[in-house]
Design an enzyme around this catalytic site. Structure first.
Site, PDB file in Angstrom:
ATOM      1  N   ASP A  30      -9.827   1.218  18.163  1.00 24.84           N
ATOM      2  CA  ASP A  30      -8.659   1.514  17.335  1.00 24.84           C
ATOM      3  C   ASP A  30      -7.549   0.519  17.652  1.00 24.84           C
ATOM      4  O   ASP A  30      -7.831  -0.617  18.022  1.00 24.84           O
ATOM      5  CB  ASP A  30      -8.212   2.962  17.606  1.00 24.84           C
ATOM      6  CG  ASP A  30      -7.612   3.635  16.380  1.00 24.84           C
ATOM      7  OD1 ASP A  30      -6.531   3.190  15.954  1.00 24.84           O
ATOM      8  OD2 ASP A  30      -8.213   4.579  15.850  1.00 24.84           O
TER       9      ASP A  30
ATOM     10  N   HIS B  36      -1.627   4.770  16.058  1.00 27.65           N
ATOM     11  CA  HIS B  36      -2.815   5.406  15.475  1.00 27.65           C
ATOM     12  C   HIS B  36      -3.848   5.761  16.548  1.00 27.65           C
ATOM     13  O   HIS B  36      -4.344   6.892  16.629  1.00 27.65           O
ATOM     14  CB  HIS B  36      -3.415   4.462  14.432  1.00 27.65           C
ATOM     15  CG  HIS B  36      -4.528   5.028  13.628  1.00 27.65           C
ATOM     16  ND1 HIS B  36      -5.843   4.961  14.028  1.00 27.65           N
ATOM     17  CD2 HIS B  36      -4.531   5.661  12.438  1.00 27.65           C
ATOM     18  CE1 HIS B  36      -6.607   5.524  13.112  1.00 27.65           C
ATOM     19  NE2 HIS B  36      -5.839   5.962  12.133  1.00 27.65           N
TER      20      HIS B  36
ATOM     21  N   SER C 274      -8.792   9.770   9.452  1.00 20.88           N
ATOM     22  CA  SER C 274      -8.676   9.306  10.839  1.00 20.88           C
ATOM     23  C   SER C 274      -8.419  10.446  11.798  1.00 20.88           C
ATOM     24  O   SER C 274      -8.780  10.380  12.971  1.00 20.88           O
ATOM     25  CB  SER C 274      -7.528   8.302  10.966  1.00 20.88           C
ATOM     26  OG  SER C 274      -7.917   7.024  10.584  1.00 20.88           O
TER      27      SER C 274
END
Length: 739
Positions: free
Chosen positions: A339, A393, A576
């Protein structure tokens, strides 16, 4: 103009001429990037010329506008509303920290003549040394930027918009700063390719015997490469990648190479020329990928005093609490998060994260002259930046998987004990948005496997493209490299989980089809593809933006509270956020039984998944939810059969049996109760009256008696045995003394 822009302009001209087609027969959409700049900030005398400020003549250090909507006007006059998410933009940060205003996907191919930027009713604010002031336009709640631009399928059109601040004024009557509606102009439009300039990825049917910097050793291939001024050939597998050579050869990773060219070379032309050569297994571009989260509302930040309130709904929906009664994970099962990096200083992640090296592009030079993109590393995989644009994220994903539990802080992860490996494969584009590429993700997968990961979470992806030349006489597809590394991962018995994407479109399995693109890595058959469930109906409906089609299973992914950078917590929505819940469940399954094959992991999940119905059509619901919503408790319970109950064995004292002996009435005696099965050690208790002058040893099950001084009717009582797992058996016994 840089090499990438030169190459993009060449491709655009060939698309216009009809030589190149992208996704022929499929969706004809591109992307739009909007960048900002400002000029002509007035001095204080001009800024306050019509006002008597109580603040003194001080220039604001923040001028924030609140954008509600972005609307495009086509050349024919049609209005197209984009899926822009409301956000705040500080004009004074353009060109410094936040050059990007918006990144808009799914823009129909075509010619456009203007953009309308519409503001919230509360249009914005200004700050002067921490003190807040109002902001508004002189007329209405929006402004229009005129100027023609074109959107092409698969490409990103980047627009540079300049804000002219020369007319900024202060209105002392409303304590606000005011700007004219005529403040913006389109200063520049450029094109960005969906792949990295200067790199092709080639897989041959046989490895190169003598790897020369510019020769493959096959005449037809070398001729093409010479025509396009090849700079170098680099192997994908090196000592640094540290792969299992036997498995790598089986997949063909040892036959995969990077072809390095100058950035201005038209890679599609080279790609088409190589594609049909018999000795070539495949050749493709280094396609870009993005994180799969819908942009979050920055106001969702919370200090997390009431985290449990926000979590309980989805933890209940996926039956997590019952699952934790069976297992909370194992330190022997590692989960890799490929990520944008993980902030391991967050209080809810301290001690949970293993920092791996990162992968990002860098500029190297061939012979010290010709620049090309190579791969560089940082020692750790923390986020490159804080906050939005995808940089928090990975931290959010990690918190959902394994935030520390029972620590009195924040939230609870799906797994409590499993270590998380952080692998950052993202870097900033011109809009400071986190992006990655096929090559970087492939390296991330290999490093995750080398690091001992048994589960890999990839909350990221990009759509696959089919490039055609001259009515598709030659076709090439993308994401071939990550497909091979995914195959390598499955061969190494690693579970791979990916988000399905957030564009409300049907996605197809690899390699896609003319009507529906694949989204990668989620479209690979070896990868568990996860859909997003809405909070409505107790997470029983598909979130409207969640992709469908190649979806294997679904999990909650809307308004999920988890960890962010700088020790904060934030709500995010997207597939996600759903994928890490499935990754967490996969790790829990392996914590119970580490011998499960990746394909068996999905079967185990699906066998106990909660079936969902939304459309009334089973086929449509299957595309929405896969086999259903994950059920952690039921899945783990099915893996762990209930413990075998203990059984009291005796050949006396029951109906149709002789009484058990309490000895002769004038002598001491004893009797041993016996149990089989269950989980020793056993604990013995009784109910009722034991023979006179006797007692039961609870640990050994031995009944010990003094003389009963009685030889008439005996004694009936219950004996219960309990094993270490809490399972019990109970039986009635009749004892009697004899003369």
């Amino acid at each position: 103009m840089g090499g990438g822009e030169i190459q993009a302009s060449i491709v655009v001209e060939k698309i216009k001429s009809g030589e190149y087609q992208i996704n022929p027969g499929g969706q004809q959409e591109g992307k739009l990037g909007i960048l900002g700049s400002y000029t002509n900030l007035p001095n204080a005398d001009i800024l306050y010329r019509n006002a008597v400020p109580s603040i003194g003549k001080i220039i604001p250090n923040q001028l924030e506008i609140k954008i509600k909507k972005i609307v495009l006007i086509s050349d024919s006059g049609n209005t197209i509303e984009t899926n822009f998410i409301s956000k705040k933009v500080d004009i004074f940060k353009f060109g410094i920290e936040t050059p990007g205003i918006a990144s808009l996907p799914q823009i129909p191919k075509g010619i456009y003549k203007s953009i309308q930027i519409l503001l919230e009713p509360d249009q914005g604010n200004a700050l002067i040394n921490g003190e807040s002031f109002g902001f508004r336009l002189s007329e209405g709640t929006g402004f229009e930027i005129k100027g023609q631009f074109e959107v092409f399928t698969g490409l990103t059109t980047n627009l540079k918009i300049n804000f002219d601040l020369s007319q900024l004024q202060f209105d002392s009557s409303t304590n606000s700063f005011i700007l004219s509606n005529q403040i913006c102009e389109l200063s520049k439009a450029t094109f960005e390719l969906p792949y990295t300039p200067g790199i092709l990825i080639l897989k041959l049917k046989n490895p190169i015997e003598n790897l020369d910097s510019k020769k493959v050793g096959i005449k037809e291939i070398d001729s093409v490469l010479d025509q396009h001024s090849l700079l170098s050939i680099l192997p994908f597998v090196t000592e640094d990648t540290n792969v299992d050579s036997e498995t790598a050869e089986l997949i063909g990773l040892n036959r995969t190479y990077f072809l390095i060219f100058e950035a201005k070379v038209d890679l599609l032309q080279v790609n088409f020329a190589l594609a049909n050569i018999p000795e070539v297994e495949w050749v493709t571009t280094n396609t870009k990928s993005e994180t799969d989260a819908i942009p979050n509302d920055p106001e969702a930040n919370t200090s997390c005093f009431f985290c449990s309130k926000f979590q309980s709904a989805y933890l209940t929906a996926i039956n997590a609490y019952n699952g934790w009664n069976i297992t909370t994970g194992s330190v022997g099962v590692k989960i890799a998060v490929i990520d944008s990096g993980i902030d391991d200083t967050h209080p809810d992640l301290v001690g949970k994260i293993i920092q791996n090296r990162s992968f990002e592009p860098a500029i190297c030079y061939h012979f010290g002259i010709f620049p090309y993109e190579c791969v560089a590393h940082r020692e750790v995989s923390r986020p490159l930046f804080n906050g939005a644009n995808g940089w928090d994220h990975g931290t959010h994903v990690a918190g959902t998987i394994g935030a520390a539990t029972n620590n009195g802080v924040g939230i609870a992860g799906i797994t409590w004990s499993n270590p998380i490996i952080s692998i950052n494969v993202f870097y900033p584009n011109a809009r400071m948005v986190a992006i990655s590429s096929d090559r970087l993700i492939a390296y991330g997968i290999l490093d995750a496997i080398n690091g001992g990961a048994k589960v890999i979470n990839m909350s990221l992806g990009g759509y696959g493209y089919e490039y055609c030349q001259w009515a598709c006489l030659v076709r090439v597809h993308t994401y071939s490299l990550s497909r091979d590394t995914v195959r390598y991962g499955e061969a190494k018995r690693v579970v791979m989980v990916a988000s399905s994407g957030n564009d409300n479109r049907r996605i197809a399995p690899y390699p896609g089809n003319p009507q529906n693109q694949g989204a990668f890595p989620t479209s690979f058959n070896e990868v568990i593809s996860v859909g997003n469930l809405d909070t409505s109906n107790s997470f029983g409906f598909r979130y409207p933006d969640s992709n469908f089609g190649k979806v294997d299973i679904a999990a909650p992914g809307s308004f999920i509270l988890s960890t962010s950078t700088n020790g904060s917590y934030i709500f995010k929505t997207g597939t996600s956020m759903a994928a890490p819940m499935v990754s967490g469940l996969a790790a829990l399954i392996l914590s119970v039984d580490s011998n499960y094959h990746p394909k068996d992991i999905l079967k185990a999940m699906c066998s106990q998944a909660t079936r969902l119905t939304q459309s009334g059509n089973p086929d449509t619901d299957r595309e929405y939810f896969g086999c259903g919503r994950i059920n952690i408790g039921a899945t783990l319970a099915a893996l762990v059969p209930p413990p075998q109950r203990p059984n009291i064995a005796a050949d006396c004292g029951a109906i149709d049996q002789n009484p058990c002996p309490a000895g002769r009435w004038f002598l001491p005696w004893d009797f041993q109760f016996v149990a089989s099965g269950g989980t020793p050690p056993y604990y013995w208790t009784y109910e009722g009256g034991l023979p006179t002058n006797s007692w039961l040893n609870s640990n050994s099950g031995r009944l010990i008696g003094e003389p009963t001084w009685w030889f008439g009717p005996g004694w009936t009582f219950l004996i219960r045995v309990t094993d270490s797992a809490g399972q019990t058996d109970i039986r009635s016994f009749y004892f009697a003394s004899v003369l």
